[in-house]
Every structure is written in structure tokens, then in C-alpha cells.
Scaffold this motif. Structure first.
Motif, PDB file in Angstrom:
ATOM      1  N   LEU A 129     -40.894 103.081 -32.027  1.00  0.00           N
ATOM      2  CA  LEU A 129     -40.269 103.696 -30.855  1.00  0.00           C
ATOM      3  C   LEU A 129     -40.219 105.211 -31.019  1.00  0.00           C
ATOM      4  CD1 LEU A 129     -37.282 101.301 -30.211  1.00  0.00           C
ATOM      5  CD2 LEU A 129     -39.393 101.446 -28.929  1.00  0.00           C
ATOM      6  N   ASP A 130     -40.495 105.901 -29.941  1.00  0.00           N
ATOM      7  CA  ASP A 130     -40.441 107.353 -29.936  1.00  0.00           C
ATOM      8  C   ASP A 130     -39.094 107.773 -29.342  1.00  0.00           C
ATOM      9  OD1 ASP A 130     -40.969 110.001 -29.959  1.00  0.00           O
ATOM     10  OD2 ASP A 130     -42.529 109.960 -28.417  1.00  0.00           O
ATOM     11  N   TYR A 131     -38.094 107.867 -30.195  1.00  0.00           N
ATOM     12  CA  TYR A 131     -36.730 108.117 -29.746  1.00  0.00           C
ATOM     13  C   TYR A 131     -36.577 109.460 -29.034  1.00  0.00           C
ATOM     14  CZ  TYR A 131     -35.329 104.192 -32.678  1.00  0.00           C
ATOM     15  OH  TYR A 131     -35.193 102.959 -33.222  1.00  0.00           O
ATOM     16  N   VAL A 132     -37.251 110.473 -29.540  1.00  0.00           N
ATOM     17  CA  VAL A 132     -37.092 111.812 -28.974  1.00  0.00           C
ATOM     18  C   VAL A 132     -37.584 111.841 -27.537  1.00  0.00           C
ATOM     19  CG1 VAL A 132     -37.777 114.225 -29.177  1.00  0.00           C
ATOM     20  CG2 VAL A 132     -37.218 112.917 -31.226  1.00  0.00           C
ATOM     21  N   ASN A 133     -38.774 111.282 -27.276  1.00  0.00           N
ATOM     22  CA  ASN A 133     -39.296 111.273 -25.910  1.00  0.00           C
ATOM     23  C   ASN A 133     -38.489 110.347 -24.996  1.00  0.00           C
ATOM     24  OD1 ASN A 133     -41.287 113.224 -26.061  1.00  0.00           O
ATOM     25  ND2 ASN A 133     -42.807 111.778 -26.849  1.00  0.00           N
ATOM     26  N   LEU A 134     -38.017 109.228 -25.528  1.00  0.00           N
ATOM     27  CA  LEU A 134     -37.162 108.352 -24.718  1.00  0.00           C
ATOM     28  C   LEU A 134     -35.910 109.094 -24.270  1.00  0.00           C
ATOM     29  CD1 LEU A 134     -37.274 104.910 -26.552  1.00  0.00           C
ATOM     30  CD2 LEU A 134     -38.114 105.418 -24.271  1.00  0.00           C
ATOM     31  N   LEU A 135     -35.306 109.833 -25.180  1.00  0.00           N
ATOM     32  CA  LEU A 135     -34.117 110.609 -24.843  1.00  0.00           C
ATOM     33  C   LEU A 135     -34.454 111.687 -23.812  1.00  0.00           C
ATOM     34  CD1 LEU A 135     -31.128 111.266 -25.406  1.00  0.00           C
ATOM     35  CD2 LEU A 135     -31.944 112.884 -27.102  1.00  0.00           C
ATOM     36  N   ASN A 136     -35.556 112.411 -24.037  1.00  0.00           N
ATOM     37  CA  ASN A 136     -35.949 113.459 -23.090  1.00  0.00           C
ATOM     38  C   ASN A 136     -36.214 112.890 -21.701  1.00  0.00           C
ATOM     39  OD1 ASN A 136     -35.748 115.535 -24.933  1.00  0.00           O
ATOM     40  ND2 ASN A 136     -37.883 115.397 -25.570  1.00  0.00           N
ATOM     41  N   TYR A 137     -36.922 111.777 -21.626  1.00  0.00           N
ATOM     42  CA  TYR A 137     -37.222 111.157 -20.322  1.00  0.00           C
ATOM     43  C   TYR A 137     -35.937 110.744 -19.616  1.00  0.00           C
ATOM     44  CZ  TYR A 137     -42.202 110.836 -21.582  1.00  0.00           C
ATOM     45  OH  TYR A 137     -43.493 111.115 -21.916  1.00  0.00           O
ATOM     46  N   VAL A 155     -31.877 111.492 -15.344  1.00  0.00           N
ATOM     47  CA  VAL A 155     -30.471 111.609 -14.939  1.00  0.00           C
ATOM     48  C   VAL A 155     -30.223 112.957 -14.269  1.00  0.00           C
ATOM     49  CG1 VAL A 155     -28.106 111.776 -15.805  1.00  0.00           C
ATOM     50  CG2 VAL A 155     -29.591 109.972 -16.632  1.00  0.00           C
ATOM     51  N   LEU A 156     -30.795 114.016 -14.832  1.00  0.00           N
ATOM     52  CA  LEU A 156     -30.631 115.336 -14.213  1.00  0.00           C
ATOM     53  C   LEU A 156     -31.262 115.363 -12.831  1.00  0.00           C
ATOM     54  CD1 LEU A 156     -31.295 117.709 -17.250  1.00  0.00           C
ATOM     55  CD2 LEU A 156     -29.112 117.234 -16.136  1.00  0.00           C
ATOM     56  N   ARG A 157     -32.407 114.688 -12.666  1.00  0.00           N
ATOM     57  CA  ARG A 157     -33.053 114.613 -11.343  1.00  0.00           C
ATOM     58  C   ARG A 157     -32.173 113.829 -10.371  1.00  0.00           C
ATOM     59  NH1 ARG A 157     -36.127 111.133  -8.320  1.00  0.00           N
ATOM     60  NH2 ARG A 157     -37.699 112.114  -7.010  1.00  0.00           N
ATOM     61  N   GLU A 193     -47.074 114.163 -11.377  1.00  0.00           N
ATOM     62  CA  GLU A 193     -47.612 113.418 -12.517  1.00  0.00           C
ATOM     63  C   GLU A 193     -46.523 113.146 -13.556  1.00  0.00           C
ATOM     64  OE1 GLU A 193     -50.769 114.267 -16.054  1.00  0.00           O
ATOM     65  OE2 GLU A 193     -51.360 114.900 -14.044  1.00  0.00           O
ATOM     66  N   LYS A 194     -45.632 114.105 -13.726  1.00  0.00           N
ATOM     67  CA  LYS A 194     -44.532 113.953 -14.694  1.00  0.00           C
ATOM     68  C   LYS A 194     -43.596 112.806 -14.297  1.00  0.00           C
ATOM     69  CE  LYS A 194     -41.180 116.737 -17.218  1.00  0.00           C
ATOM     70  NZ  LYS A 194     -40.576 118.041 -17.390  1.00  0.00           N
ATOM     71  N   TYR A 195     -43.281 112.707 -13.007  1.00  0.00           N
ATOM     72  CA  TYR A 195     -42.417 111.633 -12.549  1.00  0.00           C
ATOM     73  C   TYR A 195     -43.089 110.284 -12.712  1.00  0.00           C
ATOM     74  CZ  TYR A 195     -39.208 108.922  -9.725  1.00  0.00           C
ATOM     75  OH  TYR A 195     -38.307 107.987  -9.308  1.00  0.00           O
ATOM     76  N   GLN A 196     -44.373 110.211 -12.431  1.00  0.00           N
ATOM     77  CA  GLN A 196     -45.125 108.961 -12.607  1.00  0.00           C
ATOM     78  C   GLN A 196     -45.139 108.548 -14.073  1.00  0.00           C
ATOM     79  OE1 GLN A 196     -46.031 107.095 -10.078  1.00  0.00           O
ATOM     80  NE2 GLN A 196     -45.266 108.667  -8.701  1.00  0.00           N
ATOM     81  N   GLU A 197     -45.231 109.511 -14.959  1.00  0.00           N
ATOM     82  CA  GLU A 197     -45.197 109.215 -16.407  1.00  0.00           C
ATOM     83  C   GLU A 197     -43.845 108.645 -16.799  1.00  0.00           C
ATOM     84  OE1 GLU A 197     -45.467 111.610 -20.646  1.00  0.00           O
ATOM     85  OE2 GLU A 197     -46.133 112.605 -18.830  1.00  0.00           O
ATOM     86  N   TYR A 198     -42.783 109.163 -16.213  1.00  0.00           N
ATOM     87  CA  TYR A 198     -41.441 108.660 -16.533  1.00  0.00           C
ATOM     88  C   TYR A 198     -41.322 107.221 -16.082  1.00  0.00           C
ATOM     89  CZ  TYR A 198     -39.830 113.428 -17.486  1.00  0.00           C
ATOM     90  OH  TYR A 198     -39.640 114.678 -17.983  1.00  0.00           O
TER      91      TYR A 198
END
Length: 107
Positions: free
Chosen positions: A75-83, A88-90, A102-107
Motif C-alpha cells: 500500500l502506498d500510504y502517502v499517496n492514499l493520504l494525499n488523495y 475532502v478539500l474539494r 485528469e487528476k480527478y479521474q485518477e483520484y
């Protein structure tokens, strides 16, 4: 004036007070009974949910173990947290990420 005369003269409000006390006691008892019955009736449902969640977690850990990885390296914890923080901010309108980007689609 005797005891019975006092009761006869005040029987109306005595009856009203006892009715209020009886109704209040019955209401509290009914609410407590309902709360306990609801917990008992829903217990098998909680058990089934727990079984399914355990099965899903077991399958997930099996997939990770097949690749000879530990859960920490899989698991990539850092990217999971960032996503999650970005989403949540969005959601609260503090971060502008268009839904078609593209960024939203990746999330």
C-alpha cells in the motif's frame, strides 16, 4: 372533616397527577424496552456484516501475499493520504479540481 372527605374533594387533581405519573413511567419503560429490543433484533445483521468484512479483508490479504509483499510495502500510504485530503478539500470547496480533469479521474 375526615380523611375521606378530603379525598373526595380533591379526587380530580389527584387522579390527574397519578395519570401523569403512570403515563410518564409507562413511556420511559416503553422507550427503554424498544432500545433493548432494537439492539437484540439487529445483532444477527451485525454478525453477517462482520463476516462479510472479514472475508473481504482475508481476500485482500491473500492477494497481497500472492505477490510476496507485505501489506506495508503493497500500500502506498502517502499517496492514499494525499488523495483523500485533496478529495475532502474539494468537497468543502477549499480546492479547485474540475470533475473532468485528469487528476480527478485518477483520484
Amino acid at each position: 372533616m375526615g380523611f375521606l372527605d378530603v379525598i373526595k374533594e380533591n379526587s380530580g387533581w389527584i387522579k390527574d397527577i397519578t395519570t401523569v405519573i403512570f403515563t410518564g413511567t409507562a413511556t420511559v419503560l416503553a422507550l427503554l424496552t424498544y432500545k433493548r429490543a432494537k439492539a437484540t433484533v439487529l445483532q444477527p445483521k451485525r454478525t453477517e456484516v462482520t463476516k462479510k468484512q472479514t472475508k473481504i479483508l482475508s481476500d485482500f490479504l491473500t492477494v497481497i501475499a500472492e505477490n510476496n509483499n507485505s501489506i506495508d510495502s503493497a500500500l502506498d500510504y502517502v499517496n492514499l493520504l494525499n488523495y483523500n485530503v485533496d478529495l475532502v478539500l474539494r468537497e468543502y470547496g477549499l480546492l479547485e479540481i474540475p470533475a473532468d480533469s485528469e487528476k480527478y479521474q485518477e483520484y
